[in-house]
Write an enzyme that holds these catalytic residues in place. Structure first.
Site, PDB file in Angstrom:
ATOM      1  N   ARG A  50      21.646   2.093   0.790  1.00 52.26           N
ATOM      2  CA  ARG A  50      20.988   0.805   1.106  1.00 52.26           C
ATOM      3  C   ARG A  50      21.386  -0.311   0.132  1.00 52.26           C
ATOM      4  O   ARG A  50      21.433  -1.477   0.514  1.00 52.26           O
ATOM      5  CB  ARG A  50      19.468   0.992   1.070  1.00 52.26           C
ATOM      6  CG  ARG A  50      18.997   2.075   2.033  1.00 52.26           C
ATOM      7  CD  ARG A  50      18.104   1.508   3.096  1.00 52.26           C
ATOM      8  NE  ARG A  50      17.819   2.478   4.123  1.00 52.26           N
ATOM      9  CZ  ARG A  50      16.604   2.814   4.500  1.00 52.26           C
ATOM     10  NH1 ARG A  50      15.549   2.266   3.924  1.00 52.26           N
ATOM     11  NH2 ARG A  50      16.419   3.675   5.473  1.00 52.26           N
ATOM     12  N   ASP A 162       4.663  -8.693   7.046  1.00 50.29           N
ATOM     13  CA  ASP A 162       5.566  -7.667   6.526  1.00 50.29           C
ATOM     14  C   ASP A 162       6.046  -8.172   5.171  1.00 50.29           C
ATOM     15  O   ASP A 162       5.976  -9.372   4.885  1.00 50.29           O
ATOM     16  CB  ASP A 162       6.759  -7.461   7.480  1.00 50.29           C
ATOM     17  CG  ASP A 162       7.407  -6.095   7.318  1.00 50.29           C
ATOM     18  OD1 ASP A 162       7.191  -5.217   8.168  1.00 50.29           O
ATOM     19  OD2 ASP A 162       8.126  -5.893   6.308  1.00 50.29           O
TER      20      ASP A 162
HETATM   21  C1  LIG Z   1       8.747   1.907   9.734  1.00 46.91           C
HETATM   22  S1  LIG Z   1       8.292   0.226   9.806  1.00 46.91           S
HETATM   23  C2  LIG Z   1       6.828   0.324  10.813  1.00 46.91           C
HETATM   24  C3  LIG Z   1       6.770  -0.783  11.835  1.00 46.91           C
HETATM   25  C4  LIG Z   1       5.595  -0.715  12.803  1.00 46.91           C
HETATM   26  N1  LIG Z   1       4.333  -0.775  12.107  1.00 46.91           N
HETATM   27  C5  LIG Z   1       5.679   0.531  13.645  1.00 46.91           C
HETATM   28  O1  LIG Z   1       4.925   1.476  13.415  1.00 46.91           O
HETATM   29  O2  LIG Z   1       6.518   0.562  14.553  1.00 46.91           O
HETATM   30  C6  LIG Z   1       7.593  -0.028   8.161  1.00 46.91           C
HETATM   31  C7  LIG Z   1       7.469  -1.488   7.799  1.00 46.91           C
HETATM   32  O3  LIG Z   1       6.682  -1.584   6.602  1.00 46.91           O
HETATM   33  C8  LIG Z   1       7.186  -2.671   5.850  1.00 46.91           C
HETATM   34  N2  LIG Z   1       6.728  -2.556   4.451  1.00 46.91           N
HETATM   35  C9  LIG Z   1       7.155  -1.707   3.489  1.00 46.91           C
HETATM   36  N3  LIG Z   1       6.497  -1.928   2.332  1.00 46.91           N
HETATM   37  C10 LIG Z   1       5.618  -2.931   2.573  1.00 46.91           C
HETATM   38  C11 LIG Z   1       4.651  -3.595   1.787  1.00 46.91           C
HETATM   39  N4  LIG Z   1       4.430  -3.283   0.500  1.00 46.91           N
HETATM   40  N5  LIG Z   1       3.917  -4.593   2.353  1.00 46.91           N
HETATM   41  C12 LIG Z   1       4.115  -4.938   3.658  1.00 46.91           C
HETATM   42  N6  LIG Z   1       5.017  -4.330   4.456  1.00 46.91           N
HETATM   43  C13 LIG Z   1       5.764  -3.332   3.922  1.00 46.91           C
HETATM   44  C14 LIG Z   1       8.689  -2.555   6.022  1.00 46.91           C
HETATM   45  O4  LIG Z   1       9.356  -3.753   5.719  1.00 46.91           O
HETATM   46  C15 LIG Z   1       8.801  -2.140   7.493  1.00 46.91           C
HETATM   47  O5  LIG Z   1       9.012  -3.253   8.314  1.00 46.91           O
END
Ligand SMILES: C[S@@+](CC[C@H](N)C(=O)[O-])C[C@H]1O[C@@H](n2cnc3c(N)ncnc32)[C@H](O)[C@@H]1O
Length: 294
Positions: A50, A162
Protein backbone atom coordinates in the site's frame (compact mmCIF):
# COMPACT_ATOMS: atom_id res chain seq x y z
CA UNK A 1 9.64 -10.79 -12.48
CA UNK A 2 10.40 -7.06 -11.97
CA UNK A 3 7.46 -4.71 -11.76
CA UNK A 4 7.13 -2.56 -14.92
CA UNK A 5 9.32 0.50 -14.66
CA UNK A 6 11.29 -0.69 -11.62
CA UNK A 7 14.74 -2.15 -11.58
CA UNK A 8 15.32 -5.30 -9.50
CA UNK A 9 17.28 -3.28 -6.90
CA UNK A 10 14.56 -0.66 -6.58
CA UNK A 11 11.91 -3.33 -6.38
CA UNK A 12 13.63 -5.11 -3.49
CA UNK A 13 14.05 -1.80 -1.65
CA UNK A 14 10.27 -1.39 -1.72
CA UNK A 15 9.39 -5.02 -0.98
CA UNK A 16 9.17 -6.34 2.59
CA UNK A 17 12.96 -6.92 2.40
CA UNK A 18 13.41 -3.13 2.25
CA UNK A 19 11.32 -2.52 5.36
CA UNK A 20 13.31 -2.98 8.56
CA UNK A 21 11.48 -4.32 11.66
CA UNK A 22 12.11 -0.96 13.39
CA UNK A 23 10.60 1.11 10.57
CA UNK A 24 7.69 -1.31 10.30
CA UNK A 25 6.99 -0.73 14.01
CA UNK A 26 7.33 3.05 13.67
CA UNK A 27 5.01 3.17 10.67
CA UNK A 28 2.37 0.96 12.21
CA UNK A 29 2.44 2.98 15.47
CA UNK A 30 1.90 6.12 13.42
CA UNK A 31 -0.94 4.50 11.47
CA UNK A 32 -2.58 3.35 14.70
CA UNK A 33 -2.35 6.77 16.30
CA UNK A 34 -3.70 8.50 13.18
CA UNK A 35 -6.53 6.12 12.32
CA UNK A 36 -6.96 3.42 14.96
CA UNK A 37 -6.03 0.79 12.38
CA UNK A 38 -3.90 -1.92 14.00
CA UNK A 39 -1.54 -3.83 11.74
CA UNK A 40 -0.40 -7.17 13.14
CA UNK A 41 3.03 -8.70 12.48
CA UNK A 42 1.65 -10.50 9.42
CA UNK A 43 0.80 -7.20 7.69
CA UNK A 44 4.32 -6.24 6.55
CA UNK A 45 3.55 -7.22 2.98
CA UNK A 46 0.27 -5.32 3.03
CA UNK A 47 1.98 -2.21 4.34
CA UNK A 48 4.60 -2.41 1.57
CA UNK A 49 2.06 -3.00 -1.16
CA UNK A 50 0.00 0.00 0.00
CA UNK A 51 2.81 2.46 0.80
CA UNK A 52 5.38 1.44 -1.83
CA UNK A 53 3.58 3.60 -4.37
CA UNK A 54 3.86 6.69 -2.16
CA UNK A 55 7.60 6.07 -1.66
CA UNK A 56 8.04 5.84 -5.43
CA UNK A 57 5.88 8.86 -6.21
CA UNK A 58 7.78 11.02 -3.73
CA UNK A 59 11.08 9.79 -5.22
CA UNK A 60 12.31 8.61 -1.81
CA UNK A 61 14.92 5.91 -1.30
CA UNK A 62 12.80 3.62 0.89
CA UNK A 63 10.59 3.30 3.97
CA UNK A 64 13.10 4.82 6.43
CA UNK A 65 13.15 7.90 4.26
CA UNK A 66 9.38 7.86 3.99
CA UNK A 67 8.97 7.78 7.77
CA UNK A 68 11.46 10.65 8.10
CA UNK A 69 9.54 12.58 5.44
CA UNK A 70 6.27 12.10 7.33
CA UNK A 71 7.80 13.32 10.59
CA UNK A 72 10.01 16.16 9.40
CA UNK A 73 8.92 17.39 5.99
CA UNK A 74 5.19 16.93 5.85
CA UNK A 75 4.38 20.15 7.68
CA UNK A 76 0.84 20.55 6.33
CA UNK A 77 -0.09 16.88 6.90
CA UNK A 78 -0.82 16.25 3.21
CA UNK A 79 1.30 13.09 3.12
CA UNK A 80 -0.13 11.82 6.40
CA UNK A 81 -3.57 11.99 4.77
CA UNK A 82 -2.21 10.24 1.66
CA UNK A 83 -0.81 7.50 3.90
CA UNK A 84 -4.21 7.05 5.58
CA UNK A 85 -5.91 7.00 2.17
CA UNK A 86 -3.52 4.26 1.01
CA UNK A 87 -3.65 2.13 4.13
CA UNK A 88 -7.44 1.99 4.57
CA UNK A 89 -9.35 -0.95 3.11
CA UNK A 90 -12.38 0.46 1.35
CA UNK A 91 -14.22 -2.54 -0.05
CA UNK A 92 -17.96 -1.92 -0.17
CA UNK A 93 -21.08 -2.62 -2.25
CA UNK A 94 -24.63 -1.41 -2.71
CA UNK A 95 -26.93 -3.16 -0.24
CA UNK A 96 -24.02 -5.09 1.26
CA UNK A 97 -25.38 -7.30 4.05
CA UNK A 98 -28.84 -6.88 2.67
CA UNK A 99 -30.62 -8.06 5.82
CA UNK A 100 -29.76 -4.70 7.45
CA UNK A 101 -31.80 -2.89 4.81
CA UNK A 102 -34.63 -5.44 5.17
CA UNK A 103 -34.61 -4.66 8.88
CA UNK A 104 -34.74 -0.91 8.20
CA UNK A 105 -37.70 -1.33 5.88
CA UNK A 106 -39.64 -3.98 7.81
CA UNK A 107 -38.99 -3.02 11.43
CA UNK A 108 -37.17 0.25 12.05
CA UNK A 109 -39.47 2.28 9.77
CA UNK A 110 -42.55 0.87 11.48
CA UNK A 111 -41.12 1.85 14.86
CA UNK A 112 -40.15 5.33 13.65
CA UNK A 113 -43.59 5.92 12.13
CA UNK A 114 -45.26 4.90 15.38
CA UNK A 115 -42.97 7.22 17.40
CA UNK A 116 -43.61 10.10 14.97
CA UNK A 117 -47.38 9.66 15.16
CA UNK A 118 -47.16 9.77 18.95
CA UNK A 119 -44.77 12.72 19.26
CA UNK A 120 -45.44 14.63 15.99
CA UNK A 121 -41.67 14.63 15.50
CA UNK A 122 -41.04 13.59 11.91
CA UNK A 123 -37.27 13.91 12.06
CA UNK A 124 -34.85 11.08 11.21
CA UNK A 125 -31.10 11.27 11.53
CA UNK A 126 -28.89 8.45 10.29
CA UNK A 127 -25.10 8.22 10.35
CA UNK A 128 -22.97 6.07 8.06
CA UNK A 129 -19.72 6.31 10.03
CA UNK A 130 -17.34 4.56 7.61
CA UNK A 131 -19.09 5.23 4.33
CA UNK A 132 -16.20 4.46 1.97
CA UNK A 133 -17.20 5.20 -1.68
CA UNK A 134 -20.80 5.94 -0.71
CA UNK A 135 -22.56 2.67 -1.48
CA UNK A 136 -23.74 2.35 2.12
CA UNK A 137 -25.32 5.83 2.60
CA UNK A 138 -26.85 5.70 -0.89
CA UNK A 139 -28.32 2.27 -0.07
CA UNK A 140 -29.81 3.76 3.10
CA UNK A 141 -31.14 6.74 1.12
CA UNK A 142 -32.68 4.46 -1.54
CA UNK A 143 -34.39 2.39 1.18
CA UNK A 144 -35.74 5.56 2.79
CA UNK A 145 -36.99 7.07 -0.47
CA UNK A 146 -38.57 3.79 -1.58
CA UNK A 147 -40.44 3.70 1.70
CA UNK A 148 -41.30 7.32 2.47
CA UNK A 149 -41.49 8.66 -1.10
CA UNK A 150 -39.74 11.80 -2.40
CA UNK A 151 -42.24 14.35 -1.07
CA UNK A 152 -42.65 12.89 2.37
CA UNK A 153 -43.35 15.21 5.29
CA UNK A 154 -40.34 13.74 7.03
CA UNK A 155 -37.21 15.72 7.79
CA UNK A 156 -34.57 13.13 6.91
CA UNK A 157 -30.80 13.60 6.87
CA UNK A 158 -28.00 11.12 6.46
CA UNK A 159 -24.51 12.02 7.61
CA UNK A 160 -21.90 10.01 5.69
CA UNK A 161 -18.35 10.15 7.00
CA UNK A 162 -14.99 8.48 6.50
CA UNK A 163 -11.37 9.18 7.36
CA UNK A 164 -10.29 8.64 3.73
CA UNK A 165 -10.62 11.83 1.66
CA UNK A 166 -10.27 10.03 -1.68
CA UNK A 167 -13.30 7.80 -1.13
CA UNK A 168 -15.28 10.73 0.26
CA UNK A 169 -14.66 12.76 -2.92
CA UNK A 170 -15.76 9.79 -4.99
CA UNK A 171 -18.88 9.27 -2.86
CA UNK A 172 -19.87 12.92 -3.06
CA UNK A 173 -19.70 12.87 -6.88
CA UNK A 174 -22.11 9.92 -6.90
CA UNK A 175 -20.94 8.52 -10.23
CA UNK A 176 -20.53 4.74 -10.34
CA UNK A 177 -19.43 2.25 -12.98
CA UNK A 178 -22.59 0.66 -14.39
CA UNK A 179 -21.17 -2.74 -13.31
CA UNK A 180 -21.49 -1.73 -9.65
CA UNK A 181 -25.10 -0.64 -10.02
CA UNK A 182 -26.17 -3.76 -11.92
CA UNK A 183 -26.95 -5.66 -8.72
CA UNK A 184 -29.95 -3.35 -8.11
CA UNK A 185 -33.38 -4.30 -9.49
CA UNK A 186 -33.90 -2.49 -12.79
CA UNK A 187 -36.79 -0.32 -11.60
CA UNK A 188 -34.85 0.77 -8.50
CA UNK A 189 -31.86 1.59 -10.68
CA UNK A 190 -34.03 3.64 -13.04
CA UNK A 191 -35.72 5.53 -10.22
CA UNK A 192 -32.49 6.54 -8.46
CA UNK A 193 -29.73 6.67 -11.10
CA UNK A 194 -29.24 8.36 -14.47
CA UNK A 195 -27.29 6.65 -17.22
CA UNK A 196 -24.18 8.53 -18.28
CA UNK A 197 -23.54 9.59 -21.87
CA UNK A 198 -20.44 10.61 -23.82
CA UNK A 199 -17.38 10.39 -21.60
CA UNK A 200 -19.66 9.10 -18.83
CA UNK A 201 -21.04 6.17 -20.83
CA UNK A 202 -20.78 2.99 -18.74
CA UNK A 203 -21.41 5.00 -15.59
CA UNK A 204 -24.54 5.91 -13.65
CA UNK A 205 -25.04 9.02 -11.54
CA UNK A 206 -27.26 9.11 -8.46
CA UNK A 207 -30.25 11.40 -8.86
CA UNK A 208 -30.43 14.69 -6.95
CA UNK A 209 -33.24 13.54 -4.60
CA UNK A 210 -30.90 10.89 -3.29
CA UNK A 211 -27.86 13.14 -3.07
CA UNK A 212 -29.77 15.88 -1.26
CA UNK A 213 -30.47 13.55 1.65
CA UNK A 214 -26.78 13.03 2.36
CA UNK A 215 -24.03 15.26 3.77
CA UNK A 216 -20.50 13.92 3.29
CA UNK A 217 -17.82 14.95 5.82
CA UNK A 218 -14.40 13.75 6.86
CA UNK A 219 -14.55 12.29 10.37
CA UNK A 220 -11.96 10.12 12.07
CA UNK A 221 -13.99 8.04 14.51
CA UNK A 222 -10.97 7.71 16.82
CA UNK A 223 -10.46 11.48 17.13
CA UNK A 224 -10.99 12.79 20.66
CA UNK A 225 -14.25 14.56 19.71
CA UNK A 226 -16.82 14.10 16.96
CA UNK A 227 -17.10 17.40 15.06
CA UNK A 228 -20.90 17.56 15.31
CA UNK A 229 -23.61 17.62 17.92
CA UNK A 230 -26.72 15.56 18.33
CA UNK A 231 -27.83 11.96 18.35
CA UNK A 232 -28.95 9.55 15.66
CA UNK A 233 -31.87 7.19 15.14
CA UNK A 234 -29.50 4.71 13.49
CA UNK A 235 -25.76 4.39 13.04
CA UNK A 236 -24.13 2.19 10.42
CA UNK A 237 -20.56 1.42 11.39
CA UNK A 238 -19.96 -1.69 9.36
CA UNK A 239 -16.69 -3.40 8.54
CA UNK A 240 -14.51 -0.83 10.27
CA UNK A 241 -14.04 -2.24 13.76
CA UNK A 242 -12.34 -5.35 12.35
CA UNK A 243 -9.30 -3.17 11.68
CA UNK A 244 -9.10 -2.02 15.31
CA UNK A 245 -7.81 -3.83 18.39
CA UNK A 246 -10.22 -4.63 21.21
CA UNK A 247 -9.40 -1.49 23.22
CA UNK A 248 -10.18 0.73 20.24
CA UNK A 249 -13.28 -1.32 19.41
CA UNK A 250 -14.69 -0.91 22.92
CA UNK A 251 -13.96 2.83 22.92
CA UNK A 252 -15.65 3.20 19.56
CA UNK A 253 -18.79 1.28 20.52
CA UNK A 254 -19.05 3.25 23.80
CA UNK A 255 -18.82 6.54 21.89
CA UNK A 256 -21.24 5.45 19.16
CA UNK A 257 -23.80 4.30 21.72
CA UNK A 258 -23.60 7.76 23.36
CA UNK A 259 -24.61 9.18 19.96
CA UNK A 260 -27.64 6.92 19.60
CA UNK A 261 -31.06 8.02 20.80
CA UNK A 262 -32.63 5.58 23.27
CA UNK A 263 -34.14 2.86 21.08
CA UNK A 264 -31.79 3.80 18.21
CA UNK A 265 -30.17 1.11 16.09
CA UNK A 266 -26.52 0.24 15.57
CA UNK A 267 -25.57 -1.83 12.52
CA UNK A 268 -22.17 -3.55 12.55
CA UNK A 269 -20.39 -5.72 9.95
CA UNK A 270 -21.03 -9.44 9.64
CA UNK A 271 -17.86 -10.45 11.52
CA UNK A 272 -18.01 -7.76 14.18
CA UNK A 273 -20.17 -9.50 16.77
CA UNK A 274 -18.55 -9.53 20.25
CA UNK A 275 -20.05 -10.69 23.54
CA UNK A 276 -18.89 -7.48 25.30
CA UNK A 277 -21.17 -5.42 23.02
CA UNK A 278 -23.98 -6.34 25.44
CA UNK A 279 -22.44 -3.83 27.91
CA UNK A 280 -23.43 -1.02 25.58
CA UNK A 281 -26.29 -2.16 23.37
CA UNK A 282 -28.86 -4.91 23.20
CA UNK A 283 -28.46 -7.47 20.40
CA UNK A 284 -31.38 -8.00 18.02
CA UNK A 285 -29.46 -10.66 16.06
CA UNK A 286 -27.72 -10.51 12.65
CA UNK A 287 -25.28 -7.80 13.89
CA UNK A 288 -28.13 -5.38 14.57
CA UNK A 289 -28.12 -3.71 18.00
CA UNK A 290 -30.42 -1.37 19.81
CA UNK A 291 -29.72 1.20 22.48
CA UNK A 292 -31.77 0.38 25.55
CA UNK A 293 -34.64 2.69 26.40
CA UNK A 294 -37.39 4.02 24.19
C1 LIG B 1 -14.20 -1.89 4.51
S1 LIG B 1 -14.76 -0.24 4.40
C2 LIG B 1 -16.44 -0.43 4.95
C3 LIG B 1 -17.40 0.39 4.11
C4 LIG B 1 -18.87 0.20 4.45
N1 LIG B 1 -19.15 0.58 5.82
C5 LIG B 1 -19.30 -1.21 4.19
O1 LIG B 1 -19.48 -1.98 5.14
O2 LIG B 1 -19.46 -1.57 3.02
C6 LIG B 1 -13.98 0.50 5.85
C7 LIG B 1 -13.97 2.01 5.80
O3 LIG B 1 -13.57 2.49 7.09
C8 LIG B 1 -12.81 3.67 6.89
N2 LIG B 1 -12.02 3.97 8.10
C9 LIG B 1 -10.91 3.35 8.55
N3 LIG B 1 -10.47 3.93 9.69
C10 LIG B 1 -11.34 4.93 9.97
C11 LIG B 1 -11.44 5.87 11.02
N4 LIG B 1 -10.56 5.92 12.03
N5 LIG B 1 -12.46 6.77 11.00
C12 LIG B 1 -13.38 6.75 9.99
N6 LIG B 1 -13.34 5.86 8.97
C13 LIG B 1 -12.33 4.95 8.96
C14 LIG B 1 -11.98 3.35 5.67
O4 LIG B 1 -11.48 4.50 5.04
C15 LIG B 1 -12.97 2.56 4.81
O5 LIG B 1 -13.61 3.40 3.88
Amino acid sequence: MPTAGLTNDRESELSTGGLSPQTFDLLRDLIRSESGITLGDAKRELLCSRLGRRVRELGLSGYDDYYHYLLCEDRDGVELQQMVNCITTTKTDFFRENHHFDFLRDQAFRQWRANATETSNYKLRIWSAACSRGHEPYSVAITLLEHFGPRACWDIKILATDINTEVLNFAERGIYPTEEVKCLPREVRDRHFMKGTGQYARTCRVRDELQHLIAFRQVNVTASKFPFQGCFDAIFCRNLMIYFDETQQRQLVARLSERLRPGGYLFLGHSEHQTWLANYVESLGHTIYRKRGS
